[in-house]
Design an enzyme around this catalytic site. Structure first.
Site: not given
Length: 440
Positions: A151, A258
């Site tokens: 995502l 991330c």
């Protein structure tokens, strides 16, 4: 496929998106979180995460009675067919992923999981975590499956409901298929593999994206040196289908929730396994070096040339979040650049449209301004660090009138150089030898 009962542990970006979107697919979902204040707000469809479409998805699922929130984790999993672990795995000591939250929840739910349910690792975790969680659970009647998320912040709902692929890794093929069935309503390629391959796929994807960004930032420096235009060069190579245009735009470095932690985590496990991965190490080092180079550029333009100091120099920063469309500051490259500027002695004022309401405490680093014009008061230069589209339409003439200097360092190549020139400002982009126009 009949609706399933799903428990989601954790209501951050991944957990809340997973819960709301699985509910939108017809499943009955209970999301558990340890923060009672957050649970109460979510029950009222009050979403504090800046994520397009997410508040609406939560509201619709609540209204349809397919979504609920609780602070009681044991109650959430007691009747679940599948339990999704959507827990933080931040960078720990030495760069390794910190699995404390995952391990704590595994111990917490071990004795209350119903026989035959599937525990799904949605969090980004190192290779071997599925086996580790299975060992912590100690339940032969409960399968553990890896189902990494892909995502993007700012597009999380869209990415969940329209995925490029669904990756599921399981030692028990039947358990993997049961997790795949949860996504049956989605038209997406399915990669059904073993747990280790699924876990590594997530890290490999993020490393590859980080590598492309480091490449683009280095290429921008080459373009400046030889008088080439980075936008034209990346368009030329990006049209090659073997390369693609995504993640080829230069900027102030890569960051976010991330890429930094996942590249460091992958490098750490490779080091522990005795695997030399110089390309991964160079990708990380290139990112840091690129940010220092940008600060050197600002210091050369505004500081003391003899030592590169910016002591007492006021700078206006436009954008602090790691990307536009989010209020997320985790490992933001804008903040990394700001820290380097502060180390040189610069005085920083910043404007970010997402932070005007939230007002995070950044007083040790920057002074936050609610108004972009006020942010420029007495500034020797303005730096564009986040690609907020609304920055293009600021009153740059009013900003120029408040500044002490006339430099605009656009590290996102976002602004119109001609418009800035008409306001009396000198635009400097990234990956271009000179500004297309000059101040008269």
């Amino acid at each position: 496929m009949p609706a399933r009962r799903v428990a989601v542990i954790g209501t951050g970006y991944v957990g809340l998106t997973t819960g709301a979107c699985l509910a939108s697919l017809g499943h009955f979902v209970v999301c558990a979180d340890a923060d009672p204040h957050k649970v109460e707000r979510l029950r009222e469809a009050r979403v504090d995460i800046l994520e397009p479409g997410l508040p609406e998805a939560v509201r619709e699922a609540l209204d349809a009675a397919r979504l609920d929130f609780t602070g009681d984790t044991a109650a959430a999993v007691a009747e679940a067919d599948a339990v999704f672990l959507c827990l933080p795995t931040p960078m720990g000591a030495g760069g390794a992923a910190d699995l404390a939250a995952v391990e704590a929840v595994a111990a917490q739910i071990r004795d209350v999981l119903p026989p035959g349910c599937v525990v799904v690792n949605k969090s980004t975790v190192p290779v071997g975590t599925c086996e580790r969680v299975a060992a912590l659970l100690g339940r032969d009647d409960v399968a553990v499956v890896s189902n990494p998320e892909f995502l993007r912040e700012g597009r999380a709902v869209q990415d969940f409901l329209h995925p490029d692929r669904i990756v599921i890794g399981a030692a028990d093929r039947d358990a993997g298929r049961r997790v795949a069935d949860l996504y049956a309503a989605l038209d997406a390629p399915l990669v059904l593999t073993d747990a280790a391959s699924a876990e590594l796929t997530k890290y490999a994807a993020n490393f590859f994206l980080a590598m492309k960004l480091s490449f683009a930032n280095n290429l921008a420096t080459v373009c400046e040196r030889f008088g080439a235009d980075i936008d034209d060069v990346t368009e030329g190579i990006g049209r090659d289908p073997r390369i693609g245009s995504a993640f080829l735009r230069p900027g102030p470095g890569w960051g976010g929730s991330c890429l930094p932690k996942d590249t460091h985590a992958l490098l750490t496990v490779c080091d522990l396994a005795g695997v030399d991965f110089p390309l991964l190490r160079a990708t990380i080092e290139t990112n840091v070096a690129h940010q220092r180079q940008l600060v050197d550029r600002v210091a050369a333009a505004c500081g003391r040339a003899e030592d590169g100091s910016l002591h007492g120099v006021r700078l206006a920063l436009y954008g602090l979040t790691f990307k536009a469309g989010t209020s997320d500051l985790r490992d933001s490259p804008a903040l990394s650049v700001a820290r380097l500027l502060r180390e040189r002695g610069a005085e920083l004022t910043a404007y970010d449209p997402a932070l005007c309401a939230e007002r995070p405490d950044l007083s040790d680093l920057v002074e936050l301004a609610d108004d972009p014009v006020r942010a420029a008061e007495g500034a020797a230069a303005c730096l564009v660090l986040t690609e907020w589209p609304e920055l293009r339409d600021l009153d740059w003439a009013a900003i120029a009138a408040r500044m002490a200097g006339h430099e605009v360092h656009d590290f996102r190549n976002l602004l119109d150089a001609d418009r800035l020139a008409r306001a009396g400002l000198r635009w400097q982009g990234i990956g271009r030898a000179e500004a297309p126009t000059r101040v008269a």
